[in-house]
Write a protein that holds these residues in place. Structure first.
Motif, PDB file in Angstrom:
ATOM      1  N   VAL A 178      67.918  -4.187 -40.319  1.00  0.00           N
ATOM      2  CA  VAL A 178      68.886  -5.217 -39.864  1.00  0.00           C
ATOM      3  C   VAL A 178      70.089  -4.308 -39.677  1.00  0.00           C
ATOM      4  CG1 VAL A 178      70.174  -7.248 -40.403  1.00  0.00           C
ATOM      5  CG2 VAL A 178      67.738  -7.179 -41.415  1.00  0.00           C
ATOM      6  N   LEU A 179      70.203  -3.633 -40.427  1.00  0.00           N
ATOM      7  CA  LEU A 179      71.621  -2.713 -40.276  1.00  0.00           C
ATOM      8  C   LEU A 179      71.530  -1.900 -38.921  1.00  0.00           C
ATOM      9  CD1 LEU A 179      72.637  -1.021 -43.657  1.00  0.00           C
ATOM     10  CD2 LEU A 179      73.975  -2.904 -42.275  1.00  0.00           C
ATOM     11  N   THR A 180      70.398  -1.456 -38.769  1.00  0.00           N
ATOM     12  CA  THR A 180      70.319  -0.633 -37.685  1.00  0.00           C
ATOM     13  C   THR A 180      70.488  -1.425 -36.323  1.00  0.00           C
ATOM     14  OG1 THR A 180      68.490   0.420 -39.004  1.00  0.00           O
ATOM     15  CG2 THR A 180      68.843   1.207 -36.639  1.00  0.00           C
ATOM     16  N   PHE A 181      69.888  -2.595 -36.429  1.00  0.00           N
ATOM     17  CA  PHE A 181      69.959  -3.415 -35.258  1.00  0.00           C
ATOM     18  C   PHE A 181      71.249  -3.840 -35.110  1.00  0.00           C
ATOM     19  CE2 PHE A 181      66.493  -4.159 -32.816  1.00  0.00           C
ATOM     20  CZ  PHE A 181      65.426  -3.561 -33.165  1.00  0.00           C
ATOM     21  N   ILE A 182      72.281  -4.281 -36.111  1.00  0.00           N
ATOM     22  CA  ILE A 182      73.611  -4.455 -35.963  1.00  0.00           C
ATOM     23  C   ILE A 182      74.366  -3.314 -35.360  1.00  0.00           C
ATOM     24  CG2 ILE A 182      75.745  -4.791 -37.248  1.00  0.00           C
ATOM     25  CD1 ILE A 182      74.031  -6.643 -39.045  1.00  0.00           C
ATOM     26  N   THR A 183      73.990  -2.108 -35.804  1.00  0.00           N
ATOM     27  CA  THR A 183      74.868  -1.039 -35.132  1.00  0.00           C
ATOM     28  C   THR A 183      74.435  -0.936 -33.604  1.00  0.00           C
ATOM     29  OG1 THR A 183      74.227   0.050 -37.341  1.00  0.00           O
ATOM     30  CG2 THR A 183      75.251   1.426 -35.425  1.00  0.00           C
ATOM     31  N   TYR A 184      73.156  -1.172 -33.332  1.00  0.00           N
ATOM     32  CA  TYR A 184      72.960  -0.909 -31.900  1.00  0.00           C
ATOM     33  C   TYR A 184      73.531  -1.933 -31.123  1.00  0.00           C
ATOM     34  CZ  TYR A 184      69.357   2.564 -32.504  1.00  0.00           C
ATOM     35  OH  TYR A 184      68.649   3.909 -32.807  1.00  0.00           O
ATOM     36  N   SER A 185      73.289  -3.252 -31.870  1.00  0.00           N
ATOM     37  CA  SER A 185      74.058  -4.386 -30.947  1.00  0.00           C
ATOM     38  C   SER A 185      75.477  -3.891 -30.680  1.00  0.00           C
ATOM     39  CB  SER A 185      73.720  -5.588 -31.667  1.00  0.00           C
ATOM     40  OG  SER A 185      74.864  -6.350 -31.202  1.00  0.00           O
ATOM     41  N   GLY A 186      76.208  -3.275 -31.597  1.00  0.00           N
ATOM     42  CA  GLY A 186      77.526  -2.830 -31.518  1.00  0.00           C
ATOM     43  C   GLY A 186      77.714  -1.918 -30.469  1.00  0.00           C
ATOM     44  N   GLN A 187      76.773  -1.006 -30.280  1.00  0.00           N
ATOM     45  CA  GLN A 187      76.716   0.041 -29.275  1.00  0.00           C
ATOM     46  C   GLN A 187      76.702  -0.744 -27.780  1.00  0.00           C
ATOM     47  OE1 GLN A 187      74.206   3.110 -30.111  1.00  0.00           O
ATOM     48  NE2 GLN A 187      75.626   3.965 -31.801  1.00  0.00           N
ATOM     49  N   LEU A 188      76.003  -1.553 -27.732  1.00  0.00           N
ATOM     50  CA  LEU A 188      75.660  -2.739 -26.601  1.00  0.00           C
ATOM     51  C   LEU A 188      77.139  -3.128 -26.027  1.00  0.00           C
ATOM     52  CD1 LEU A 188      72.308  -4.396 -26.586  1.00  0.00           C
ATOM     53  CD2 LEU A 188      73.140  -2.347 -25.183  1.00  0.00           C
ATOM     54  N   GLN A 189      77.815  -3.362 -26.842  1.00  0.00           N
ATOM     55  CA  GLN A 189      79.105  -3.925 -26.752  1.00  0.00           C
ATOM     56  C   GLN A 189      79.858  -3.687 -25.501  1.00  0.00           C
ATOM     57  OE1 GLN A 189      80.587  -5.551 -29.992  1.00  0.00           O
ATOM     58  NE2 GLN A 189      82.420  -6.783 -28.916  1.00  0.00           N
ATOM     59  N   SER A 190      80.206  -2.551 -25.585  1.00  0.00           N
ATOM     60  CA  SER A 190      81.152  -2.029 -24.501  1.00  0.00           C
ATOM     61  C   SER A 190      80.302  -1.750 -23.274  1.00  0.00           C
ATOM     62  CB  SER A 190      81.992  -0.676 -25.035  1.00  0.00           C
ATOM     63  OG  SER A 190      81.581   0.478 -24.440  1.00  0.00           O
ATOM     64  N   PRO A 191      79.357  -1.235 -23.184  1.00  0.00           N
ATOM     65  CA  PRO A 191      78.594  -1.217 -21.759  1.00  0.00           C
ATOM     66  C   PRO A 191      78.178  -2.559 -21.137  1.00  0.00           C
ATOM     67  CG  PRO A 191      77.069  -0.400 -23.381  1.00  0.00           C
ATOM     68  CD  PRO A 191      78.390  -0.589 -23.905  1.00  0.00           C
ATOM     69  N   VAL A 192      78.143  -3.708 -21.833  1.00  0.00           N
ATOM     70  CA  VAL A 192      77.862  -5.042 -21.435  1.00  0.00           C
ATOM     71  C   VAL A 192      79.313  -5.502 -20.812  1.00  0.00           C
ATOM     72  CG1 VAL A 192      77.292  -7.372 -22.200  1.00  0.00           C
ATOM     73  CG2 VAL A 192      75.954  -5.395 -22.563  1.00  0.00           C
ATOM     74  N   GLN A 193      80.258  -5.135 -21.744  1.00  0.00           N
ATOM     75  CA  GLN A 193      81.689  -5.801 -21.276  1.00  0.00           C
ATOM     76  C   GLN A 193      81.958  -5.160 -19.765  1.00  0.00           C
ATOM     77  OE1 GLN A 193      84.521  -4.872 -24.263  1.00  0.00           O
ATOM     78  NE2 GLN A 193      83.560  -6.334 -25.546  1.00  0.00           N
ATOM     79  N   GLN A 194      81.811  -3.636 -19.747  1.00  0.00           N
ATOM     80  CA  GLN A 194      81.936  -3.108 -18.666  1.00  0.00           C
ATOM     81  C   GLN A 194      81.323  -3.565 -17.335  1.00  0.00           C
ATOM     82  OE1 GLN A 194      80.948   1.065 -19.156  1.00  0.00           O
ATOM     83  NE2 GLN A 194      83.045   1.256 -19.945  1.00  0.00           N
ATOM     84  N   LEU A 195      79.935  -4.077 -17.635  1.00  0.00           N
ATOM     85  CA  LEU A 195      79.204  -4.758 -16.580  1.00  0.00           C
ATOM     86  C   LEU A 195      79.874  -5.884 -16.105  1.00  0.00           C
ATOM     87  CD1 LEU A 195      75.570  -4.370 -17.216  1.00  0.00           C
ATOM     88  CD2 LEU A 195      76.861  -2.985 -15.737  1.00  0.00           C
ATOM     89  N   GLY A 196      80.500  -6.791 -17.135  1.00  0.00           N
ATOM     90  CA  GLY A 196      81.315  -7.915 -16.754  1.00  0.00           C
ATOM     91  C   GLY A 196      82.366  -7.471 -15.764  1.00  0.00           C
ATOM     92  N   GLN A 197      82.911  -6.578 -16.104  1.00  0.00           N
ATOM     93  CA  GLN A 197      84.345  -6.282 -15.305  1.00  0.00           C
ATOM     94  C   GLN A 197      83.735  -5.635 -13.871  1.00  0.00           C
ATOM     95  OE1 GLN A 197      86.255  -2.980 -17.467  1.00  0.00           O
ATOM     96  NE2 GLN A 197      87.047  -4.394 -19.098  1.00  0.00           N
ATOM     97  N   ILE A 198      82.594  -4.876 -13.798  1.00  0.00           N
ATOM     98  CA  ILE A 198      82.292  -4.368 -12.625  1.00  0.00           C
ATOM     99  C   ILE A 198      82.025  -5.276 -11.737  1.00  0.00           C
ATOM    100  CG2 ILE A 198      80.593  -2.807 -11.812  1.00  0.00           C
ATOM    101  CD1 ILE A 198      80.274  -1.346 -14.347  1.00  0.00           C
ATOM    102  N   TYR A 199      81.459  -6.414 -12.340  1.00  0.00           N
ATOM    103  CA  TYR A 199      80.849  -7.545 -11.530  1.00  0.00           C
ATOM    104  C   TYR A 199      81.877  -8.084 -10.431  1.00  0.00           C
ATOM    105  CZ  TYR A 199      78.323 -11.785 -10.581  1.00  0.00           C
ATOM    106  OH  TYR A 199      77.845 -13.078  -9.894  1.00  0.00           O
ATOM    107  N   ASN A 200      83.216  -8.091 -11.066  1.00  0.00           N
ATOM    108  CA  ASN A 200      84.152  -8.706 -10.179  1.00  0.00           C
ATOM    109  C   ASN A 200      84.462  -7.624  -8.969  1.00  0.00           C
ATOM    110  OD1 ASN A 200      86.842  -7.615 -10.157  1.00  0.00           O
ATOM    111  ND2 ASN A 200      86.861  -8.141 -12.306  1.00  0.00           N
ATOM    112  N   THR A 201      84.350  -6.258  -9.545  1.00  0.00           N
ATOM    113  CA  THR A 201      84.694  -5.315  -8.379  1.00  0.00           C
ATOM    114  C   THR A 201      83.616  -5.551  -7.146  1.00  0.00           C
ATOM    115  OG1 THR A 201      85.061  -4.125 -10.363  1.00  0.00           O
ATOM    116  CG2 THR A 201      85.152  -2.860  -8.086  1.00  0.00           C
ATOM    117  N   ILE A 202      82.374  -5.750  -7.840  1.00  0.00           N
ATOM    118  CA  ILE A 202      81.284  -5.702  -6.908  1.00  0.00           C
ATOM    119  C   ILE A 202      81.334  -6.906  -5.751  1.00  0.00           C
ATOM    120  CG2 ILE A 202      78.853  -6.148  -6.723  1.00  0.00           C
ATOM    121  CD1 ILE A 202      78.186  -4.516  -9.089  1.00  0.00           C
ATOM    122  N   LEU A 203      81.579  -8.079  -6.630  1.00  0.00           N
ATOM    123  CA  LEU A 203      82.038  -9.256  -5.525  1.00  0.00           C
ATOM    124  C   LEU A 203      82.937  -9.042  -4.518  1.00  0.00           C
ATOM    125  CD1 LEU A 203      82.070 -12.174  -8.196  1.00  0.00           C
ATOM    126  CD2 LEU A 203      80.128 -11.556  -6.425  1.00  0.00           C
TER     127      LEU A 203
END
Ligand SMILES: Nc1ncnc2c1ncn2[C@@H]1O[C@H](COP(=O)(O)OP(=O)(O)OP(=O)(O)O)[C@@H](O)[C@H]1O
Ligand SMILES: Nc1ncnc2c1ncn2[C@@H]1O[C@H](COP(=O)(O)OP(=O)(O)OP(=O)(O)O)[C@@H](O)[C@H]1O
Ligand SMILES: [Mg+2]
Ligand SMILES: [Mg+2]
Lengths: 624, 608
Positions: free
Chosen positions: B303-328
């Motif tokens: 469970v701990l490992t997965f929490i860590t991974y989920s944390g690591q996913l955070q910033s790229p996913v956020q970035q994708l959100g930002q890029i989305y508007n650039t793409i539009l």
């Protein structure tokens, strides 16, 4: 978005702010426009602060979730912490959205302010200033540069204060939690500052250079488009393509140099953090083995360090925006700081336009154009002395480049005389407010520029309040009604840029109608019938005499026939007035006038009876 | 400002119908694919970037692992040398990472700017091939907006978005792969919030996408307005319309502001909402994972490992959100650029277009009909013949269609019906370039470039020498005034040659045509702004130039065309009379009337 002050007023505010040569001096100067916006600004930053704090709380809860919940297998803690986390996240989102809202409104508001303000500023400039600016350069400033400023404001408000805030928080935590490793933190900070300093050195100049390269691109683009007929006539498409490729390539290089510099940014910051972490483990490990530090401290430290990484990456993201925004802001200010050559004097007194009779006097008026550096290059007009009585018709003749247009341009004060003066009804034109002066003098410039829109909008240009009868009257006098009424849409017929969908003569007639529409006390037609056939010209002239009988009428012309009936003909040669008088007088006294006359209408002594019975001779054609 | 105030530069009603303008839905995927083809174009570089990116992503996955080992080692009170080794490895990996990340950034910047360069140049080159018809319809400020504002949005995407997009996607792929390898159930739970995020992004995209398209259209409107107004600013000033012009711009600018705000808000709100989903995700993993751990499905460590991974996913996913508007935004810009690229010229060279073989210059118009706008015939059933070497004079009231005849002779526009032949070759079958190269034209509107006088003259012909240009200037009687300019032939002209008098501009355009030394000549009101004495001097030069060449001369000053071999009198688009001066005078028709008006002077006015 009310909180941004009115553009023109704001531009004036901007002008009053002398700010020395310091960091982000242009932005600091721009801050003035937010004078009335302190409240909303504070709200937006409070939103931001809350959002950041909540974020930290969420990170802390995350720690609890892991340490006290999952690691201990305590399901109650897990549930309560998870619920808290989700709850706080929702609240944080609201704050973040609020901050976004303000950031966007501020940014778009600023862009609008600058765009309108700069444009209005350009509208206050005079002919002399306009001679120096290229349309394309102005356009770049009004679009691309302002866009750069907008982005800087947007990301500035969204993120700028977040980064220092988080860094301060991290340092504070370091001070409290890691007394033994504080030195390492300080070393890392110093290294970061030094690296930032070197990376950012000269970047702004690079951005300025980039925008200048963009000017070049835009200029070639605009000219190739505006001069498309010439390009096609000489089959120089290929040449234009090469020219464009060249400026485009310059732009490519100019855009790459700051981009390459910025490419170093994030990786370098990350390198520092990673190296710092490695050092932490080594020295910290030593400390743990030696008993001066404990593992917990090291873990906290690396957490703190990673907390610093985020905002630093953020800084790295926004600094290019700030730098290019600052550079562009400076370019916009260049226009805002341009002094209009001609300004209303403080002594200028409004007059009643309807009482103006239209008596024009030139007293010893001399004039010369300025070059780019602002120096006068030589006199184009020398010591002009001329009195024009109200209601008179005056013709100006003279060789190409003799100064006819220049002379008439002095009356509405498009340029200021260097010496002497020009008066209207005894008032020096410099003592009249320009707005009124332009109402008094209706002028068809030599280059008849129409604007896209409808025929009606073009004729109504100076007086939108006129009714249809008056439009038609003006159009009839200019003999424009004859062709306009044959277009299916009539006065609503579309006009394209510069009126290119009309023939040269039609354009001129619309321009004359535009000058006549407001029935000004003084009308100046600067070679406005050059593209008309003789018959049309004669018609126009007669109609103008009828419609504008009480106005003073000034015609600049090449054709003798245009000025033959004038009360006074002024002959210019090399900027000097060489003869003034009626046709009958000049034909006797001025050899130059006689020469012009004969070059057009044939030798006088051979056909003495012509004037009396003009239709008599077949042999009186031109000599060309 | 009141609503009823007409705009100084009012909206052109036809503008909206323009083929290249589209407020319609943008096909996101095809547009993006086409856009990306410009980046992928440099295959080797692109592959290099991908390799560098993968390396740096892998390294950034390795680094936390190494750090974990270091912590373990410290916790276990291990060997200091071992620790030093790990610390050194971290430093080494970090250095390698630095190089990879830096170089990939750098190369992406190169790819981006290079792609933009090509797109920009392609756009410009394409515009050069379009016919006048396109320019009649498309305000040039709006075309410029496509080459700058629209390409700017693409720049944003290429130089900022692309990098993030690639890095973020790769990071996500790596992490998700590892998660699925470790534990499928937890991996699925971790990704359970994905659909929500996607849904939000798509929903906001539905608002932001069209808003961005609208924004680009409005920006272009504003640009079109400003370009025209600034180019004609002296007229605005002369009529004291500065305030009104500012008001009109303010209207447009406020439109840009409001649309921009709407688009940006929709786009920016994606980020915080993605954040919610991300943070909730960690809570959900902790919750569900702990419950499952208690039930003995797996250990708490997992469970701990997965929490860590989920944390690591955070910033790229956020970035994708930002890029989305650039793409539009980029898609909105790109659609407008592609719309022009997809527009074909209306006047096209025939598939096997021949070059014009100009021998004597025998021009024949047969039953030529023409209209600029469908349904409004400008020329009707015109036929005439110009024999080799003849000077043909064209006259007639303004708006009769004289310039139009010239426009179709050089194929700026194609005729509706009828044929035009030169030395027996139908011009519709000839290449436009060969036609215009051999037919020199001095156009009614004197246009000069903001360049030196010399370069303006050289414009006429590639490879023209200084001497040739000066000789031409002398022939056109322009030499004297040029020499009086501050820097002579090196004097910079301002836009459109505005620092010369109108007549001087015309003399330069005549000199320019002389430099071209064409085999056939067209003069459309070439000396209308020149005084008659100067004109006489120019005529001598022109006569020499026209000697033995077929030429067409349009003039209102009939003295200019009196000596033509044949004079065409045109009225309302129809050639109503043709013949020599003497014939037409005897005919006592249109030409006679026109001719006589120049002498029709009212006696009382002439004497005082
Ligand atoms: N904006 C300007 N800047 C610098 N010089 C100028 C400018 N406008 C005109 N000149 C110069 O001033 C002189 C007089 O020009 P002006 O336009 O008054 O002539 P003009 O008599 O109207 O000629 P034309 O009959 O050709 O229109 C010319 O030599 C010209 O080159
Ligand atoms: N690009 C265009 N689009 C639509 N209509 C046009 C266009 N150019 C010209 N026209 C129309 O075609 C007619 C003929 O114009 P043209 O320019 O041939 O006249 P012209 O005989 O040369 O007149 P002028 O002596 O005034 O130059 C006019 O009614 C004009 O309004
Ligand atoms: Mg002039
Ligand atoms: Mg014409």
């Amino acid at each position: 978005m009310r909180y941004v002050v009115q553009p023109l007023e704001g531009v004036l505010l901007l002008r009053k702010q002398p700010i020395g040569d310091s960091m982000y001096k242009n932005f600091r100067r721009l801050l003035v426009i937010y004078k009335g916006a302190r409240g909303p600004f504070i709200v937006s930053q409070t939103f931001l602060a809350f959002s950041v704090l909540l974020n930290l709380a969420i990170v802390a809860l995350n720690g609890t979730l892991v340490n006290d919940g999952v690691q201990q297998g305590n399901i109650e803690v897990v549930i309560s912490t998870a619920v808290w986390m989700i709850g706080l996240t929702l609240i944080q989102t609201i704050f973040a959205l609020g901050n976004s809202l303000y950031a966007v409104l501020f940014a778009e508001g600023t862009a609008n302010f600058l765009r309108v303000g700069t444009y209005r500023k350009i509208q206050t400039l005079s002919f002399g200033n306009l001679d120096r600016f290229r349309t394309s350069d102005l356009l770049v400033r009004l679009t691309s540069d302002i866009n750069n400023v907008k982005q800087a404001v947007l990301y500035g408000i969204l993120l700028l204060f977040q980064a220092p805030f988080m860094i301060v928080m991290a340092v504070a935590m370091a001070i409290f939690l890691l007394p033994s490793l504080l030195w390492l933190m300080i070393v890392i900070m110093v290294v970061v500052s030094v690296v930032l300093f070197f990376l950012l050195r000269g970047v702004q100049q690079m951005f300025v250079a980039r925008q200048q390269a963009l000017d070049g691109v835009n200029n070639v683009l605009q000219e190739a488009l505006a001069g498309v007929r010439v390009v096609k006539a000489f089959v120089r498409e290929r040449f234009e393509m090469q020219r464009f490729a060249k400026v485009s390539n310059t732009w490519l290089d100019a855009a790459l140099s700051p981009a390459y510099r910025m490419a170093l940014f994030v990786p370098s910051l990350q390198l520092i953090v990673y190296t710092g972490t490695a050092a932490l483990y080594y020295f910290g490990g030593q400390g743990v083995f030696g008993g001066t530090t404990n593992l917990g401290e090291i873990v906290v430290f690396s957490n703190v360090l990673s907390m610093v990484v985020g905002p630093m990456a953020m800084l790295a993201f926004i600094i290019p925006f700030l730098e290019s925004g600052e550079a562009s802001c400076g370019r916009v200010f260049e226009i805002l700081d341009e002094e209009a050559e001609i300004q209303d004097r403080s002594t200028a007194k409004p007059v009643d336009v309807s009482n103006i009779k239209g008596r024009i006097v030139f007293e010893n008026a001399s004039f010369g154009y300025r070059d780019r550096a602002g120096k006068t290059t030589g006199l184009v007009l020398e010591k002009i002395n001329l009195t024009i009585e109200p209601g008179q018709t005056i013709g100006f003749l003279g060789a190409t480049g003799s100064g006819k247009s220049t002379l008439v341009n002095l009356i509405p004060r498009f340029y200021d005389v260097l010496e002497g003066k020009v008066t209207i009804d005894g008032i020096n034109v410099c003592d009249l407010p320009q707005r009124q002066l332009h109402q008094i003098v209706g002028m068809a410039l030599q280059e008849s520029v129409l604007f896209s829109g409808t025929v009606r909008a073009n004729i109504l240009f100076s007086r939108p309040d006129l009714d249809d009868d008056e439009i038609v009257a003006a159009a009839q006098a200019a003999d424009a009604d004859s062709f306009v009424s044959r277009i299916p849409e009539q006065y609503d017929a579309p006009v394209s840029r510069r009126g290119t969908n009309f023939s040269g003569g039609q354009r001129q007639r619309l321009a004359i109608a535009r000058a006549l529409a407001s029935r000004p006390p003084i009308v100046i037609l600067d070679d406005s019938t050059s593209a008309l056939d003789m018959a049309t010209e004669a018609r126009v002239q007669e109609a103008v005499q009828g419609l504008m009988s009480s106005s003073t009428k000034l015609y600049v012309a090449q054709r003798i026939s245009t000025v033959l009936t004038a009360d006074k003909i002024v002959l210019l040669e090399h900027g000097r007035q060489v003869a003034v008088g009626t046709h009958a007088e000049l034909i006797q006294t001025s050899p130059l006038y006689r020469e012009i006359y004969e070059s057009q209408l044939g030798k006088l002594d051979e056909q003495p009876e012509r004037i009396a019975s003009p239709l008599a001779g077949q042999s009186m054609g031109g000599t060309a | 400002m009141s609503e009823t105030t007409p705009k100084p530069v009012a909206k052109d009603p036809r503008r909206r119908k323009g083929g290249a303008d589209s407020d319609e839905r943008i096909e996101l995927v095809p547009t993006l694919r086409r856009l990306l083809s410009y980046v992928v174009h440099r295959r080797a570089r692109f592959i290099l970037v991908i390799v560098l990116l993968i390396t740096s992503v892998l390294l950034s996955a390795l680094l936390p692992y190494l750090m974990g080992r270091a912590v373990d080692l410290i916790g276990a009170r291990g060997d200091l040398d071992e620790l030093a080794r790990i610390a050194l490895t971290i430093t080494g990996a970090a250095a390698l990472y630095w190089i990879c990340a830096w170089q990939s950034n750098r190369n992406i910047q190169f790819l981006a700017q290079d792609a933009l360069f090509r797109l920009r140049t392609e756009l410009f080159d394409h515009i050069q091939t379009l016919s006048l018809n396109f320019y009649d319809r498309q305000p040039i400020g709006e075309i410029m907006s496509r080459a700058t504002n629209d390409i700017d949005t693409i720049d944003n995407f290429f130089s900022r978005g692309l990098n993030q997009l690639l890095t973020a996607t790769m990071t996500i792929v790596v992490i998700v792969t590892v998660m699925f390898i470790l534990n499928v159930t937890l991996a699925v739970i971790t990704l359970v919030t994905m659909p929500i995020m996607l849904g939000v992004a798509l929903f906001m995209g539905r608002i932001a996408g069209p808003a961005f398209a609208q924004l680009q259209a409005k920006l272009s409107d504003a640009n079109g307005f400003m370009e025209e107004a600034l180019a004609g600013n002296k007229t605005i000033l002369a009529y004291g319309q500065q305030r009104q012009s500012g008001d009109s711009l303010e209207d447009l600018s406020v439109g840009v502001r409001d649309t921009g705000a709407k688009a940006m808000l929709a786009a920016l709100s994606v980020t915080p909402i993605v954040n919610v989903a991300q943070n909730s995700q960690q809570a959900i993993i902790a919750l569900v994972g702990s419950i499952m751990a208690i039930q003995g499905e797996f250990g708490f460590g997992t469970v701990l490992t997965f929490i860590t991974y989920s944390g690591q996913l955070q910033s790229p996913v956020q970035q994708l959100g930002q890029i989305y508007n650039t793409i539009l935004q980029a898609a909105a810009g790109a659609a407008r650029v592609f719309a022009i690229l997809d527009e074909g010229p209306t006047v096209q060279d025939a598939p096997r277009a021949q070059d014009l073989q100009l021998k004597g210059g025998h021009v024949v118009f047969t039953d030529v009909d023409f209209s600029y706008v469908k349904g409004r015939k400008i020329l009707r059933g015109n036929s005439f013949e110009a024999l080799p070497g003849q000077k043909i004079g064209l006259c007639g009231p303004t708006g009769a269609g004289k310039s139009t005849i010239i426009n179709i002779l050089t194929r700026y526009y194609d005729v509706d019906s009828g044929t035009i032949t030169i030395d027996g070759q139908n011009i519709a079958t000839l290449s436009q370039a060969s036609l215009r190269q051999q037919i020199g034209a001095v156009l009614q509107e004197a246009f000069l470039f903001s360049d030196t006088v010399m370069n303006n003259l050289k414009y006429a012909r590639e490879g023209a020498t200084d001497e040739e240009c000066i000789a031409a200037a002398k022939e056109a009687n322009a030499h004297d005034f040029i020499m009086q300019l501050p820097q002579g032939y090196d004097t910079m002209l301002t836009e459109r040659g505005a620092n010369l008098s109108q007549g001087q501009r015309q003399m330069l355009t005549i000199a320019r045509a002389m430099v071209a030394n064409p085999k056939m000549l067209i003069l459309d009101e070439a000396t209308s702004n020149v005084d008659t004495r100067t004109e006489k001097l120019i005529q001598e030069g022109l006569l020499r130039l026209m000697e033995g060449k077929t030429s067409f001369v349009i003039a209102h000053r009939l003295s200019t065309i009196r000596d033509s071999a044949r004079i065409l009198a045109i009225k309302d688009g129809v050639i109503v009379e043709q013949g020599t001066h003497e014939e037409l005078m005897a005919h006592k028709g249109l030409y006679y009337d026109l001719y006589m008006t120049q002498f029709r002077v009212r006696p009382e006015a002439a004497t005082g």
